[in-house]
Design a protein around this motif. Structure first.
Motif, short mmCIF file in Angstrom:
data_model
loop_
_atom_site.label_atom_id
_atom_site.label_comp_id
_atom_site.label_asym_id
_atom_site.label_seq_id
_atom_site.Cartn_x
_atom_site.Cartn_y
_atom_site.Cartn_z
N GLN A 257 0.82 -1.21 0.00
CA GLN A 257 0.00 0.00 0.00
C GLN A 257 0.86 1.27 0.00
O GLN A 257 0.43 2.29 -0.56
CB GLN A 257 -0.95 0.00 1.21
CG GLN A 257 -1.97 -1.12 1.19
CD GLN A 257 -2.95 -1.03 0.00
OE1 GLN A 257 -3.13 0.04 -0.60
NE2 GLN A 257 -3.56 -2.15 -0.36
N ARG B 209 1.62 2.45 -3.49
CA ARG B 209 0.46 3.09 -4.12
C ARG B 209 0.20 4.47 -3.55
O ARG B 209 -0.13 5.42 -4.26
CB ARG B 209 -0.78 2.19 -3.94
CG ARG B 209 -0.58 0.82 -4.55
CD ARG B 209 -1.82 -0.01 -4.44
NE ARG B 209 -2.91 0.56 -5.20
CZ ARG B 209 -4.00 -0.10 -5.56
NH1 ARG B 209 -4.12 -1.37 -5.23
NH2 ARG B 209 -4.95 0.48 -6.23
N LEU B 210 0.35 4.59 -2.21
CA LEU B 210 0.12 5.90 -1.57
C LEU B 210 1.15 6.92 -2.02
O LEU B 210 0.83 8.09 -2.26
CB LEU B 210 0.18 5.74 -0.04
CG LEU B 210 -1.02 5.05 0.59
CD1 LEU B 210 -0.72 4.67 2.03
CD2 LEU B 210 -2.26 5.95 0.53
N GLU C 96 2.71 7.02 -4.82
CA GLU C 96 2.39 7.43 -6.19
C GLU C 96 1.18 8.39 -6.16
O GLU C 96 1.20 9.44 -6.80
CB GLU C 96 2.07 6.18 -7.01
CG GLU C 96 2.14 6.44 -8.50
CD GLU C 96 1.79 5.19 -9.30
OE1 GLU C 96 2.03 4.06 -8.82
OE2 GLU C 96 1.25 5.37 -10.40
N HIS C 97 0.18 8.04 -5.39
CA HIS C 97 -1.05 8.84 -5.31
C HIS C 97 -0.76 10.26 -4.84
O HIS C 97 -1.29 11.23 -5.37
CB HIS C 97 -2.02 8.14 -4.36
CG HIS C 97 -3.34 8.82 -4.21
ND1 HIS C 97 -4.34 8.71 -5.15
CD2 HIS C 97 -3.83 9.63 -3.23
CE1 HIS C 97 -5.39 9.42 -4.76
NE2 HIS C 97 -5.10 9.98 -3.60
N TYR C 98 0.08 10.38 -3.81
CA TYR C 98 0.36 11.69 -3.23
C TYR C 98 1.65 12.33 -3.77
O TYR C 98 2.04 13.42 -3.32
CB TYR C 98 0.43 11.60 -1.70
CG TYR C 98 -0.92 11.37 -1.06
CD1 TYR C 98 -1.90 12.36 -1.11
CD2 TYR C 98 -1.23 10.17 -0.44
CE1 TYR C 98 -3.15 12.16 -0.53
CE2 TYR C 98 -2.48 9.96 0.15
CZ TYR C 98 -3.43 10.95 0.09
OH TYR C 98 -4.66 10.75 0.66
N ASP D 52 -7.20 -3.19 -3.91
CA ASP D 52 -7.79 -1.91 -4.37
C ASP D 52 -8.73 -1.35 -3.31
O ASP D 52 -8.76 -0.15 -3.06
CB ASP D 52 -8.58 -2.11 -5.68
CG ASP D 52 -7.66 -2.43 -6.84
OD1 ASP D 52 -6.43 -2.21 -6.71
OD2 ASP D 52 -8.15 -2.91 -7.88
N PHE E 201 -6.75 0.05 -0.45
CA PHE E 201 -6.18 1.35 -0.84
C PHE E 201 -7.23 2.45 -0.73
O PHE E 201 -6.97 3.52 -0.16
CB PHE E 201 -5.63 1.26 -2.27
CG PHE E 201 -5.09 2.56 -2.78
CD1 PHE E 201 -3.93 3.11 -2.23
CD2 PHE E 201 -5.73 3.26 -3.79
CE1 PHE E 201 -3.42 4.32 -2.68
CE2 PHE E 201 -5.23 4.48 -4.25
CZ PHE E 201 -4.07 5.00 -3.69
N GLU E 202 -8.42 2.19 -1.24
CA GLU E 202 -9.50 3.21 -1.18
C GLU E 202 -9.83 3.55 0.26
O GLU E 202 -10.05 4.72 0.60
CB GLU E 202 -10.75 2.70 -1.90
CG GLU E 202 -10.69 2.98 -3.38
CD GLU E 202 -11.87 2.38 -4.13
OE1 GLU E 202 -12.96 2.28 -3.54
OE2 GLU E 202 -11.67 1.99 -5.30
N VAL F 268 -7.03 5.83 1.66
CA VAL F 268 -7.10 7.21 1.14
C VAL F 268 -8.27 7.96 1.77
O VAL F 268 -8.13 9.11 2.19
CB VAL F 268 -7.19 7.21 -0.41
CG1 VAL F 268 -7.48 8.61 -0.93
CG2 VAL F 268 -5.89 6.69 -1.00
#
Ligand code: AP5
Ligand code: MG
Length: 220
Positions: free
Chosen positions: A19, A22-23, A25-27, A203, A206-207, A210
């Motif tokens: 995770q 992914r975080l 990349e997201h932020y 997924d 992850f949601e 966030v």
């Protein structure tokens, strides 16, 4: 919104590494995993890496002063983590958490996510985990790379981690209970902690993370 400063907590195999990537990349912030750093150094054969490996392969923690020394450099003003971060695997003892508070006094952590997964599930996940020997990307026997156990990103071999033996995993989980769990109260007392259910599809997890982070950030 300023780039957030996030810490991910959770037992071995909870999905912190999965995770965190992914975080980050997201932020659009760096992901720092102390475990990945130590493994990379060990693979290079540096004196520091070989020393760290002695602890890791037994499932023991690398001593606090060594870990804090390494992190201190990364968190220094003007350093790579100044503009936000996702920390994965650090802090993992109370002295490390207190050192982190001290090191980033002027720009403290925004949210600490505790990823909750029961022990029987993490043991199952770790048994099937495989990692890239070069970039440390995490796979699972149920989600293998596309070509013959070589990494999708860089083609390096994807193997089982040296510390994913049954004996070392049990020791790591015991150390989590005695050394890492007390950090949860430390961050709860600072009103930084959010608890997220880490079971289910990656997924969905992850949601959930966030959503919890955004909610906490909106509270200021
Ligand atoms: P470290 O590398 O941090 O290992 P760890 O704490 O044991 O945590 P893991 O990496 O095992 O678990 P994870 O939560 O990242 O799970 P993952 O995403 O891979 O540390 C290793 C060692 O280094 C320590 O034991 C210590 O010796 C030393 N060390 C490091 N930091 C230190 C520090 N601060 N102080 C002292 N010593 C330190 O997921 C696991 C598996 O599950 C994967 O196969 C993945 O594909 C799968 N998976 C993930 N999410 C899901 C999902 N939702 N559903 C199904 N499967 C999933
Ligand atoms: Mg990890």
């Amino acid at each position: 919104m300023a780039a957030p400063r996030l810490v991910l907590l959770g037992k071995q195999g909870a999905g912190k590494g999965t995770q965190s990537v992914r975080l980050a990349e997201h932020y659009a912030v760096p992901h720092l995993s102390t475990g990945d750093m130590f493994r990379a150094q060990a693979a290079l054969g540096t004196a520091f890496g070989l020393e760290a490996r002695r602890f890791m392969d037994q499932g023991e923690l690398v001593p606090d002063d060594v870990v804090i020394g390494v992190i201190e450099e990364c968190l220094a003003p003007g350093g790579p983590l100044e503009g936000g971060f996702v920390l994965d695997g650090f802090p993992r003892t109370l002295p490390q958490a207190k050192a982190l508070d001290r090191l980033i006094k002027s720009h403290p952590v925004d949210v600490v996510v505790d990823l909750e997964v029961p022990t029987d599930i993490v043991i199952d996940r770790i048994a099937g985990r495989r990692v890239c020997t070069l970039c440390q990307r995490v796979y699972h026997v149920n989600m293998p790379p596309k070509v013959n156990w070589t990494c999708d990103d860089d083609g390096a071999p994807v193997v089982q981690r040296d510390d994913d033996t049954e004996e070392a995993v049990m020791r790591r989980l015991a150390l989590y209970e005695s050394q890492t769990k007390p950090i949860i109260d430390h961050y709860r007392a600072q009103d930084l902690l959010v608890t997220v259910d880490g079971i289910g599809d990656g997924d969905d997890v992850f949601e959930r993370i966030v959503e919890a982070v955004e909610k906490r950030l909106a509270q200021g």
